[in-house]
Motif scaffolding. Structure first.
Motif: not given
Length: 371
Positions: A129-134, A158-159, A313-317, A340-343
């Motif tokens: 359901g996420k629109k973006e991921i860390d 770069e974040g 998936f609560v931790l950045p991959g 640090g985010v991917i749409d």
């Protein structure tokens, strides 16, 4: 309603990483792999990607064993069976022991084809359901500590949401201590790729001083028991990677207290269906998970993005942008990371198109299997 497949294609590609990638088990720069393609009678195309390396470093699987197993065992199984949903593929492949990366490469193409036929993004087809991921970034072992510090500075600017550093005996505590001095507040984890034993317990316990997010797979690649002993004397969370091949492995690790975090890699566990099962169990038990990377090209990266939209998936991959690894990727648009985010793409299937020109450039050969 079935998924009527007309043919399968195996495309053998070789791509060159921008920079050599060095871990405790080896260094490489050329990445050879397969893009799998499932085609239905309406001309819809689903794509998957194999993640095994050329040598059996990370696991017993290799590029060429993947070819043997896919061609001689798995594709014939797909030919002989009617498939209504991608979840069936795991059960159909069960008589073939292990070879999870070969299985995942084919299953991934079927998932993408299914999502396109249903006019769903792969993320939604999986229940995400996420629109973006860390996302974070993985950094291999560098020639010197100053080289490493410089690289981390670049990625922090770069974040990226966390930094993963490869370690091994002789390149561990002192290196991480220096890194922590320069980056006191940056989320940092250490990945050992099975380089230690319980004889190194004192050395590993030193890492507790450094406030790391986790230490990933410090002990043997097939171990669950010794990791439980180590976790009992460390406050730093242990994350299991190579030891987890299935939902059953995950349950055993949880029951033994072998770790506090699970790295879910689609290829390592045999595909998206098994990855979902592991995710759901960890969500039920409150165990954090994240999506690891295998230096994928664009198709595999897109599958990782879709999987990471699931809630636990609560931790950045490890799914960094295409440009971190490749001069040119095989998808368009390429995967882009901003702060640090991917749409998450919303188009049907993996959400990215194959860049046919780049794809053909990197393809060495293609084999067709008609159903």
């Amino acid at each position: 309603m079935t998924i009527p497949m007309k043919q399968f294609k195996l495309h053998k590609l070789t791509m060159r990483l921008k920079n050599p990638f060095r871990t405790s088990f080896g260094t490489f720069q050329e990445k050879e792999f397969f893009i799998t393609e499932a085609i239905d009678y309406e001309g819809n195309r689903g794509f998957g990607e194999s993640v095994a390396f050329s040598s059996p470093w990370y696991s017993e699987e290799t590029v060429m064993t993947n070819l043997h197993v896919m061609e001689d065992f798995l594709i014939p199984i797909l030919k002989e069976n009617e498939i209504k949903h991608p979840d069936q593929v795991t059960e159909l492949f069960r008589p073939i022991r292990r070879n999870n990366m070969a299985k995942a490469a084919l299953e991934g193409a079927i998932w993408d084809l299914y999502a396109k036929r249903e006019n769903l993004s792969l993320a939604k087809a999986l229940g995400g359901g996420k629109k973006e991921i860390d996302v974070g970034i993985s950094i291999g072992i560098k020639p010197t500590i100053p080289d490493l510090i410089e690289k981390i500075h670049q990625f922090v600017e770069e974040g990226y949401k966390r930094i993963k550093l490869k370690i091994k005996p002789g390149w561990d505590y002192e290196v991480l201590k220096e890194v922590r001095k320069h980056f006191p507040d940056t989320p940092i984890m250490a990945d050992a790729n099975s380089a230690y034993t319980l004889n190194d317990m004192d050395k590993l316990q030193q890492l507790d001083e450094l406030n790391l997010m986790m230490i990933e797979q410090p002990l043997a690649h097939d171990d669950i028991v010794d990791h439980a002993k180590l976790q009992s004397v460390m406050k730093t969370p242990i994350c299991l990677d190579e030891s987890i091949h299935s939902i059953e492995d995950t349950k055993k690790a949880y029951e033994l207290g072998s770790c506090k975090i699970i790295n879910i890699k689609i290829g390592r566990v045999g595909g998206l269906t098994e990855a979902k099962k592991i995710h759901d169990f960890c969500q039920e038990k409150g165990m954090e998970v994240w999506c690891g990377g295998m230096l994928e090209a664009g198709v595999g990266r897109a599958h990782n993005i879709a999987l990471t939209t699931l809630n636990q998936f609560v931790l950045p991959g490890d799914t960094a942008g295409s440009s971190q690894y490749w001069e040119k990727d095989i998808i368009k648009p390429e995967v882009v990371v901003e702060n640090g985010v991917i749409d998450v793409p919303e188009r049907p299937g993996i959400g990215y198109e194959i860049d046919e020109k780049a794809f053909n450039h990197f393809t060495e050969w293609t084999k067709n299997y008609h159903f």
